[in-house]
Scaffold this active site. Structure first.
Site, mmCIF file in Angstrom:
data_model
loop_
_atom_site.group_PDB
_atom_site.id
_atom_site.type_symbol
_atom_site.label_atom_id
_atom_site.label_comp_id
_atom_site.label_asym_id
_atom_site.label_seq_id
_atom_site.Cartn_x
_atom_site.Cartn_y
_atom_site.Cartn_z
ATOM 1 C CG ASN A 10 -2.057 -1.009 1.088
ATOM 2 O OD1 ASN A 10 -2.293 -1.547 0.011
ATOM 3 N ND2 ASN A 10 -2.725 -1.300 2.191
ATOM 4 C CG ASP A 34 0.369 -1.909 3.727
ATOM 5 O OD1 ASP A 34 1.185 -1.382 2.947
ATOM 6 O OD2 ASP A 34 -0.076 -1.337 4.749
ATOM 7 C CB CYS A 85 13.832 -2.291 -1.461
ATOM 8 S SG CYS A 85 13.831 -3.461 -2.823
ATOM 9 C CG HIS A 143 16.664 11.540 -0.757
ATOM 10 N ND1 HIS A 143 18.035 11.492 -0.624
ATOM 11 C CD2 HIS A 143 16.322 10.470 -1.522
ATOM 12 C CE1 HIS A 143 18.500 10.418 -1.276
ATOM 13 N NE2 HIS A 143 17.482 9.789 -1.828
ATOM 14 C CG HIS A 144 10.960 12.601 -0.435
ATOM 15 N ND1 HIS A 144 10.441 12.176 0.765
ATOM 16 C CD2 HIS A 144 11.490 11.505 -1.031
ATOM 17 C CE1 HIS A 144 10.625 10.872 0.890
ATOM 18 N NE2 HIS A 144 11.261 10.434 -0.182
ATOM 19 C CE LYS A 147 16.585 8.791 2.179
ATOM 20 N NZ LYS A 147 15.924 7.466 2.091
ATOM 21 N N GLY A 153 20.694 5.828 2.458
ATOM 22 C CA GLY A 153 21.424 4.572 2.324
ATOM 23 C C GLY A 153 22.297 4.554 1.088
#
Length: 253
Positions: A10, A34, A85, A143-144, A147, A153
């Site tokens: 999700n 999820d 991931c 990054h946004h 985060k 990473g």
């Protein structure tokens, strides 16, 4: 046809991967996991991996670091390979990943994109020459603003790659505000920027006397990570227990 479970179905990356797999003739998402419940997918959704009763070949995980220990234990108990991931893992969790890899196949990568993994290969060669020629090495990642972890990473992986190629004796520095001194020779500065909706920017800077070389990667869509994760899942299905990475999946080693 490879049958995959999408753990974190999700989430934003979960939706991306489901769409990509839906257009791939070699892989099928047969179940989703999820903790926030069901969705209107064509496959069944479960609140935990332990409850999944659908036959599958591999798990793709894009979830949260807080659930990684349970994920690993369940994959080991079900003898399921997992493409891991999720980032922001603690040292204890990384040790758990290594332990689990003695029993199942695990592909762990801080960044699933083809471009970043090719960049890492290029950086190994660049750092061998440039660090030995007096170039300072710095990394800037952006990054946004949603985060959670910093540095990213990917930035840490890039730092480890150039450090190892340059001899392995560099210190990683994240903040210089508390000191007043010249930059030591053996350090790699890693800076994090958070703002807006930046998907992911990484610059590796080699600054020498009168010249600067910058290697850059720009992600304009999360689809690049989804494509990499799907390719990793197709690679990992059926593999023997052990630790793998995207370089293995892309045959860059």
């Amino acid at each position: 046809m490879i049958k995959a479970i999408m753990n974190g179905c999700n989430g934003r990356m979960g939706h991306v991967i489901v769409d990509i797999a839906g257009n791939d003739n070699d892989i099928e998402i047969v179940a989703g996991v999820d903790k926030f419940g069901e969705n209107n997918y064509s496959f069944p959704t479960f609140k935990s991996l332990a409850k999944v009763d659908v036959e599958c070949d591999v798990v793709i995980d894009f979830s949260n670091a807080s659930g990684v220990d349970e994920l690993l234990d369940t994959c080991v108990s079900k003898n399921l390979p997992v493409v891991l991931c999720t980032t922001g893992l603690s040292e204890q969790q990384i040790a758990h990943v290594k332990e689990a890899s003695s029993k199942i196949a695990i592909l762990k990568s801080a960044n699933m994109s083809v471009g970043v993994n090719v960049l890492m290969k290029v950086l190994k060669e660049a750092a061998k020459t440039l660090a030995g020629s007096g170039f300072d090495m710095e990394i800037v990642e952006k990054h946004h603003n949603q985060k959670l972890d910093a540095p990213s990473g990917t930035a840490m992986s890039l730092a480890e790659v150039i450090n190892e190629a340059a001899g392995g004796d560099y210190e990683f520095v994240y903040d210089r505000s508390s000191r007043r001194e010249k930059r030591p020779e053996k350090e790699i500065g890693i800076s994090a920027v958070r703002g807006g909706t930046i998907v992911g920017d990484h610059d590796v800077i080699f600054a020498g006397t009168d010249e600067v070389i910058t290697f850059s990667h720009r992600a304009y869509s999360r689809a690049i990570f989804g494509k990499g994760a799907v390719e990793a899942a197709k690679f990992l299905a059926g593999k023997a227990a052990g630790m793998y990475d995207m370089a293995d999946a892309l045959y860059l080693n």
